[in-house]
Design a protein around this motif. Structure first.
Motif, PDB file in Angstrom:
ATOM      1  N   UNK A   1       0.826  -1.191   0.000  1.00 50.16           N
ATOM      2  CA  UNK A   1       0.000   0.000   0.000  1.00 50.16           C
ATOM      3  C   UNK A   1       0.867   1.249   0.000  1.00 50.16           C
ATOM      4  N   UNK A   2       0.244   2.360   0.312  1.00 48.72           N
ATOM      5  CA  UNK A   2       0.906   3.637   0.537  1.00 48.72           C
ATOM      6  C   UNK A   2       0.958   3.850   2.041  1.00 48.72           C
ATOM      7  N   UNK A   3       2.136   4.213   2.562  1.00 48.50           N
ATOM      8  CA  UNK A   3       2.312   4.341   4.009  1.00 48.50           C
ATOM      9  C   UNK A   3       3.169   5.563   4.315  1.00 48.50           C
ATOM     10  N   UNK A   4       3.082   5.999   5.561  1.00 57.29           N
ATOM     11  CA  UNK A   4       3.953   7.074   6.014  1.00 57.29           C
ATOM     12  C   UNK A   4       5.391   6.557   6.077  1.00 57.29           C
ATOM     13  N   UNK A   5       6.312   7.363   5.603  1.00 54.96           N
ATOM     14  CA  UNK A   5       7.720   6.970   5.679  1.00 54.96           C
ATOM     15  C   UNK A   5       8.122   6.667   7.120  1.00 54.96           C
ATOM     16  N   UNK A   6       7.535   7.412   8.060  1.00 54.79           N
ATOM     17  CA  UNK A   6       7.881   7.217   9.461  1.00 54.79           C
ATOM     18  C   UNK A   6       7.476   5.840   9.969  1.00 54.79           C
ATOM     19  N   UNK A   7       6.481   5.210   9.314  1.00 52.87           N
ATOM     20  CA  UNK A   7       6.005   3.899   9.753  1.00 52.87           C
ATOM     21  C   UNK A   7       6.761   2.749   9.105  1.00 52.87           C
ATOM     22  N   UNK A   8       7.502   3.026   8.042  1.00 56.36           N
ATOM     23  CA  UNK A   8       8.267   1.985   7.367  1.00 56.36           C
ATOM     24  C   UNK A   8       7.416   1.160   6.415  1.00 56.36           C
ATOM     25  N   UNK A   9       8.057   0.315   5.604  1.00 57.39           N
ATOM     26  CA  UNK A   9       7.343  -0.474   4.596  1.00 57.39           C
ATOM     27  C   UNK A   9       6.537  -1.609   5.205  1.00 57.39           C
ATOM     28  N   UNK A  10       5.605  -2.117   4.392  1.00 55.44           N
ATOM     29  CA  UNK A  10       4.767  -3.228   4.805  1.00 55.44           C
ATOM     30  C   UNK A  10       5.443  -4.569   4.595  1.00 55.44           C
ATOM     31  N   UNK A  11       4.652  -5.631   4.756  1.00 57.85           N
ATOM     32  CA  UNK A  11       5.163  -6.999   4.661  1.00 57.85           C
ATOM     33  C   UNK A  11       5.795  -7.261   3.296  1.00 57.85           C
ATOM     34  N   UNK A  12       6.973  -7.874   3.310  1.00 61.37           N
ATOM     35  CA  UNK A  12       7.746  -8.271   2.124  1.00 61.37           C
ATOM     36  C   UNK A  12       8.247  -7.090   1.306  1.00 61.37           C
ATOM     37  N   UNK A  13       7.947  -5.853   1.722  1.00 59.05           N
ATOM     38  CA  UNK A  13       8.531  -4.669   1.092  1.00 59.05           C
ATOM     39  C   UNK A  13       9.786  -4.280   1.875  1.00 59.05           C
ATOM     40  N   UNK A  14      10.752  -3.722   1.181  1.00 62.85           N
ATOM     41  CA  UNK A  14      11.996  -3.323   1.844  1.00 62.85           C
ATOM     42  C   UNK A  14      12.196  -1.816   1.849  1.00 62.85           C
ATOM     43  N   UNK A  15      11.320  -1.091   1.136  1.00 59.12           N
ATOM     44  CA  UNK A  15      11.454   0.364   1.096  1.00 59.12           C
ATOM     45  C   UNK A  15      10.135   0.999   0.698  1.00 59.12           C
TER      46      UNK A  15
ATOM     47  N   UNK B   1       8.945   4.103  -1.735  1.00 55.94           N
ATOM     48  CA  UNK B   1       9.402   5.044  -2.749  1.00 55.94           C
ATOM     49  C   UNK B   1       8.533   6.292  -2.727  1.00 55.94           C
ATOM     50  N   UNK B   2       9.128   7.427  -3.025  1.00 53.84           N
ATOM     51  CA  UNK B   2       8.380   8.654  -3.140  1.00 53.84           C
ATOM     52  C   UNK B   2       8.866   9.725  -2.198  1.00 53.84           C
ATOM     53  N   UNK B   3       8.642  10.967  -2.601  1.00 51.66           N
ATOM     54  CA  UNK B   3       9.033  12.126  -1.800  1.00 51.66           C
ATOM     55  C   UNK B   3       7.902  12.491  -0.849  1.00 51.66           C
ATOM     56  N   UNK B   4       8.226  13.282   0.150  1.00 54.58           N
ATOM     57  CA  UNK B   4       7.225  13.739   1.089  1.00 54.58           C
ATOM     58  C   UNK B   4       7.019  12.767   2.233  1.00 54.58           C
ATOM     59  N   UNK B   5       5.887  12.922   2.929  1.00 55.79           N
ATOM     60  CA  UNK B   5       5.619  12.127   4.130  1.00 55.79           C
ATOM     61  C   UNK B   5       5.208  10.702   3.801  1.00 55.79           C
ATOM     62  N   UNK B   6       4.712  10.481   2.588  1.00 56.27           N
ATOM     63  CA  UNK B   6       4.170   9.179   2.209  1.00 56.27           C
ATOM     64  C   UNK B   6       5.022   8.508   1.139  1.00 56.27           C
ATOM     65  N   UNK B   7       4.994   7.172   1.120  1.00 57.92           N
ATOM     66  CA  UNK B   7       5.705   6.410   0.099  1.00 57.92           C
ATOM     67  C   UNK B   7       4.929   5.149  -0.251  1.00 57.92           C
ATOM     68  N   UNK B   8       5.325   4.513  -1.328  1.00 56.90           N
ATOM     69  CA  UNK B   8       4.655   3.302  -1.815  1.00 56.90           C
ATOM     70  C   UNK B   8       5.544   2.086  -1.569  1.00 56.90           C
ATOM     71  N   UNK B   9       4.954   1.012  -1.043  1.00 56.61           N
ATOM     72  CA  UNK B   9       5.697  -0.217  -0.785  1.00 56.61           C
ATOM     73  C   UNK B   9       6.410  -0.689  -2.048  1.00 56.61           C
ATOM     74  N   UNK B  10       7.659  -1.093  -1.897  1.00 51.54           N
ATOM     75  CA  UNK B  10       8.450  -1.550  -3.043  1.00 51.54           C
ATOM     76  C   UNK B  10       9.607  -2.400  -2.533  1.00 51.54           C
ATOM     77  N   UNK B  11      10.286  -3.000  -3.480  1.00 51.69           N
ATOM     78  CA  UNK B  11      11.513  -3.723  -3.200  1.00 51.69           C
ATOM     79  C   UNK B  11      12.323  -3.767  -4.483  1.00 51.69           C
ATOM     80  N   UNK B  12      13.638  -3.741  -4.407  1.00 52.86           N
ATOM     81  CA  UNK B  12      14.424  -3.880  -5.634  1.00 52.86           C
ATOM     82  C   UNK B  12      14.216  -5.269  -6.242  1.00 52.86           C
ATOM     83  N   UNK B  13      14.451  -5.419  -7.554  1.00 53.98           N
ATOM     84  CA  UNK B  13      14.363  -6.749  -8.165  1.00 53.98           C
ATOM     85  C   UNK B  13      15.344  -7.705  -7.486  1.00 53.98           C
TER      86      UNK B  13
END
Length: 208
Positions: free
Chosen positions: A58-72, A74-86
């Motif tokens: 999902x989309x989460x606050x950077x301060x809360x960290x990524x969700x399950x199986x995501x490692x980062x 992505x995105x500027x500002x207070x919010x980011x989108x769950x992602x992981x490198x290939x």
């Protein structure tokens, strides 16, 4: 400048799909596909963030960290989108409306920049929306920027390899007309996914 004949049907398809998705998320009516208006209310923040099952991206606050199986995130500002490198997780995580809409908005905004802008925008520059209303407005703005890039293209640009230098796909190796086709299918299939998630959310028992 006249729109090249080859671009006209793709531009018409983009315009219809864009408007239909905006209406599907905002209301008060959406075209059913045959010209009939179907009432629909504006998407709520609860729908935007709804996770139908465990382990969603999902989309989460950077301060809360990524969700399950995501490692980062992505995105500027207070919010980011769950992602992981290939390589990405397999099977892929189920993604929320927030994730899908952010992804769609980002690819439109970045492709517009890498076609008719400064050609320097990255995923780290893209501001992820933390609420439904802002996300819908950001999507429509990015779609408008991409459309402006399309209508500025002449026949030579449609055939030019690398007319779009978008760095997160094969755009630099593809004729621009192929890129236009690809973006349309991204809009169509992610738009359909978002519409389905809205329909499923509507079936939830009251209070859930």
């Amino acid at each position: 400048m006249a729109v090249p004949v080859r671009l006209v049907p793709l531009l018409d398809q983009f315009d219809f799909a864009r408007q239909r998705l905006v209406d599907r998320m905002s209301g008060p009516v959406v075209d059913s596909g045959n010209g009939t208006g179907v009432p629909v209310g504006p998407m709520t923040d609860a729908e935007y963030f709804w996770e139908p099952g465990p382990g969603c991206w999902s989309v989460r606050r950077h301060a809360d960290g990524p969700g399950a199986r995501a490692t980062l995130l992505t995105g500027a500002g207070a919010w980011g989108r769950d992602a992981t490198p290939p390589p990405h997780p397999a099977p892929p995580p189920f993604t929320t409306i927030a994730w899908r809409l952010s992804h769609l908005t980002e690819l439109l905004a970045l492709r517009a920049d890498h076609t008719a802008g400064g050609r320097g925008m990255t995923r780290e520059d893209f501001r992820v929306s933390g609420d439904a209303a802002s996300a819908v407005a950001d999507f429509d703005r990015a779609a408008g920027a991409w459309r402006a890039a399309l209508v500025a293209a002449d026949d030579a640009a449609l055939d030019a390899v690398g007319h779009s230098t978008y760095p997160y796909g094969s755009d630099p190796e593809d004729p621009f007309l192929d890129v236009v086709w690809w973006v349309n299918q991204e809009l169509l299939h992610h738009g359909a996914e978002i519409a389905l998630l809205r329909d499923l959310y509507r079936l939830l028992p009251a209070g859930n």
